[in-house]
Write a protein that holds these residues in place. Structure first.
Motif, PDB file in Angstrom:
ATOM      1  N   UNK A 188       4.871 -15.443   1.189  1.00 36.61           N
ATOM      2  CA  UNK A 188       6.158 -15.666   0.525  1.00 36.61           C
ATOM      3  C   UNK A 188       6.428 -14.659  -0.589  1.00 36.61           C
ATOM      4  N   UNK A 189       5.484 -14.527  -1.539  1.00 38.51           N
ATOM      5  CA  UNK A 189       5.736 -13.649  -2.690  1.00 38.51           C
ATOM      6  C   UNK A 189       4.946 -12.346  -2.641  1.00 38.51           C
ATOM      7  N   UNK A 190       4.112 -12.158  -1.602  1.00 36.47           N
ATOM      8  CA  UNK A 190       3.322 -10.935  -1.369  1.00 36.47           C
ATOM      9  C   UNK A 190       2.245 -10.695  -2.418  1.00 36.47           C
ATOM     10  N   UNK A 191       1.870 -11.718  -3.192  1.00 38.07           N
ATOM     11  CA  UNK A 191       0.803 -11.598  -4.167  1.00 38.07           C
ATOM     12  C   UNK A 191      -0.530 -11.464  -3.454  1.00 38.07           C
ATOM     13  N   UNK A 192      -1.357 -10.508  -3.892  1.00 37.06           N
ATOM     14  CA  UNK A 192      -2.700 -10.330  -3.347  1.00 37.06           C
ATOM     15  C   UNK A 192      -3.697 -10.919  -4.341  1.00 37.06           C
ATOM     16  N   UNK A 193      -4.701 -11.636  -3.810  1.00 46.04           N
ATOM     17  CA  UNK A 193      -5.681 -12.260  -4.692  1.00 46.04           C
ATOM     18  C   UNK A 193      -6.986 -12.518  -3.942  1.00 46.04           C
TER      19      UNK A 193
END
Length: 138
Positions: free
Chosen positions: A130-135
């Motif tokens: 959804x928000x393309x955050x990588x973690x």
């Protein structure tokens, strides 16, 4: 007698297809894989030929799709729970590899170009769809 087969899913690699094939076979659904050996021989042609096709008999199509629908499409933690994005709390989390640092890039060049092998060293991360955050989980 020739069976009427229906494609119910496609996968980029045969290892993915084997997992879902095993799940369907556990439900006593007869499953066939198309283009598995071609892609095992040269994984780079997977997109060109449409991936590994998961085929079932036409009369098993609805039941096979129900079994596949029960399986999670996104990443789970070690206890089988949905992962949540730390930024937007979405559960649409994918696990992927990337080659964005020097060590990964050199491993890719050395192994793939010299020997035709996939890299031994790769970096894995989770990414929210959804928000393309990588973690990472650590």
């Amino acid at each position: 007698m020739k069976e009427n087969l229906v494609k119910i899913a496609t996968y980029q690699f045969s290892s993915e297809a084997q997992i879902f094939k095993g799940r369907l076979e556990a439900e006593e659904i007869k499953v066939y894989l198309a283009d598995q050996y071609t892609i095992d021989t040269d994984p780079l042609v997977s997109n060109a030929i449409g991936g590994v096709k998961l085929l079932v008999a036409a009369e098993d199509e609805a039941r096979a799709k129900e079994v596949l629908k029960e399986l999670s499409e996104y990443s789970l933690d070690d206890q089988g729970h949905q992962l949540h994005c730390p930024n937007c709390d979405s559960t649409k989390i994918d696990y992927f590899t990337n080659v964005n640092d020097v060590k990964s890039f050199l491993a890719f060049i050395f192994n793939f170009l010299l020997f035709g092998l996939y890299p031994i060293y790769t970096k894995y991360e989770y990414r929210c769809e959804d928000c393309k955050t990588k973690f990472n989980l650590e």
